[in-house]
Scaffold this active site. Structure first.
Site, PDB file in Angstrom:
ATOM      1  N   ILE A  35      -1.694  12.086  -3.857  1.00  0.00           N
ATOM      2  CA  ILE A  35      -2.287  13.368  -4.233  1.00  0.00           C
ATOM      3  C   ILE A  35      -3.125  13.953  -3.096  1.00  0.00           C
ATOM      4  O   ILE A  35      -3.356  15.161  -3.053  1.00  0.00           O
ATOM      5  CB  ILE A  35      -3.141  13.191  -5.523  1.00  0.00           C
ATOM      6  N   HIS A 103      -0.660  -1.148  -4.705  1.00  0.00           N
ATOM      7  CA  HIS A 103       0.153  -0.075  -4.125  1.00  0.00           C
ATOM      8  C   HIS A 103       0.271  -0.240  -2.630  1.00  0.00           C
ATOM      9  O   HIS A 103      -0.649  -0.701  -1.968  1.00  0.00           O
ATOM     10  CB  HIS A 103      -0.431   1.307  -4.457  1.00  0.00           C
TER      11      HIS A 103
HETATM   12  P1  5GP Z   1      -6.545   2.993  -1.945  1.00  0.00           P
HETATM   13  O1  5GP Z   1      -7.758   3.365  -1.149  1.00  0.00           O
HETATM   14  O2  5GP Z   1      -6.883   2.423  -3.308  1.00  0.00           O
HETATM   15  O3  5GP Z   1      -5.589   2.136  -1.156  1.00  0.00           O
HETATM   16  O4  5GP Z   1      -5.765   4.350  -2.131  1.00  0.00           O
HETATM   17  C1  5GP Z   1      -5.617   5.010  -3.353  1.00  0.00           C
HETATM   18  C2  5GP Z   1      -4.796   6.257  -3.086  1.00  0.00           C
HETATM   19  O5  5GP Z   1      -4.441   6.826  -4.337  1.00  0.00           O
HETATM   20  C3  5GP Z   1      -5.525   7.334  -2.277  1.00  0.00           C
HETATM   21  O6  5GP Z   1      -4.781   7.636  -1.105  1.00  0.00           O
HETATM   22  C4  5GP Z   1      -5.572   8.525  -3.256  1.00  0.00           C
HETATM   23  O7  5GP Z   1      -5.399   9.762  -2.611  1.00  0.00           O
HETATM   24  C5  5GP Z   1      -4.445   8.221  -4.215  1.00  0.00           C
HETATM   25  N1  5GP Z   1      -4.640   8.747  -5.562  1.00  0.00           N
HETATM   26  C6  5GP Z   1      -5.767   8.656  -6.324  1.00  0.00           C
HETATM   27  N2  5GP Z   1      -5.571   9.219  -7.528  1.00  0.00           N
HETATM   28  C7  5GP Z   1      -4.294   9.683  -7.539  1.00  0.00           C
HETATM   29  C8  5GP Z   1      -3.501  10.351  -8.521  1.00  0.00           C
HETATM   30  O8  5GP Z   1      -3.949  10.653  -9.637  1.00  0.00           O
HETATM   31  N3  5GP Z   1      -2.223  10.667  -8.176  1.00  0.00           N
HETATM   32  C9  5GP Z   1      -1.711  10.363  -6.940  1.00  0.00           C
HETATM   33  N4  5GP Z   1      -0.440  10.705  -6.704  1.00  0.00           N
HETATM   34  N5  5GP Z   1      -2.422   9.699  -5.998  1.00  0.00           N
HETATM   35  C10 5GP Z   1      -3.698   9.376  -6.290  1.00  0.00           C
END
Ligand code: 5GP
Ligand code: ZN
Length: 118
Positions: A35, A103
């Site tokens: 997103i 992820h």
């Molecule tokens: P982390 O820091 O946990 O590895 O990354 C989480 C990722 O999830 C971030 O890049 C953030 O932009 C993405 N993200 C958070 N909420 C959402 C959402 O509701 N939809 C999508 N498509 N991505 C999300």
């Protein structure tokens, strides 16, 4: 054994309860656009079942985790990342993990610079 967390945003995207820009889906894995992209291509590849992080991966998950790499390669090819791409899996607080559903970030579409920020 629970396979999803009703509060988890990525579980909701996998189950179709929250809109996601899905680029790939099969019985094990879903891939959708981040997103808040930090590169021209920024896709997240997630297992359909809820695993909070790499810390929750068990030996029985090895085929699933391996499949995430095969899907990463397929999505990279589909999205035209012939010059390369980067896969990142943040795990826990010090890595800046924000969403606690495992992820893999797939980043590409520009030169990404040095591998690690200091
Ligand atoms: P982390 O820091 O946990 O590895 O990354 C989480 C990722 O999830 C971030 O890049 C953030 O932009 C993405 N993200 C958070 N909420 C959402 C959402 O509701 N939809 C999508 N498509 N991505 C999300
Ligand atoms: Zn989840």
């Amino acid at each position: 054994m629970t396979h999803h967390d009703p509060e988890c945003i990525f579980c909701k995207i996998v189950r179709g309860d929250l809109p996601g820009n899905i680029v790939y889906h099969d019985e094990q894995v879903t891939a959708f656009h981040d997103i808040n992209p930090i590169a021209p291509v920024h896709v997240l590849i997630v297992p359909n079942k809820h695993i909070p992080s790499v810390d929750g991966v068990e030996p029985a998950d090895e085929p699933l985790v391996g499949h995430m790499f095969t899907v990463a390669r397929q999505v990279a090819q589909t999205l035209g990342l012939s010059r390369g791409y980067r896969l990142i899996v943040n795990t826990g607080d010090h890595a800046g993990q924000v969403v606690f559903h495992l992820h893999m970030h797939l980043l590409g579409g520009r030169a990404l610079g040095p591998m690690l920020a200091r």
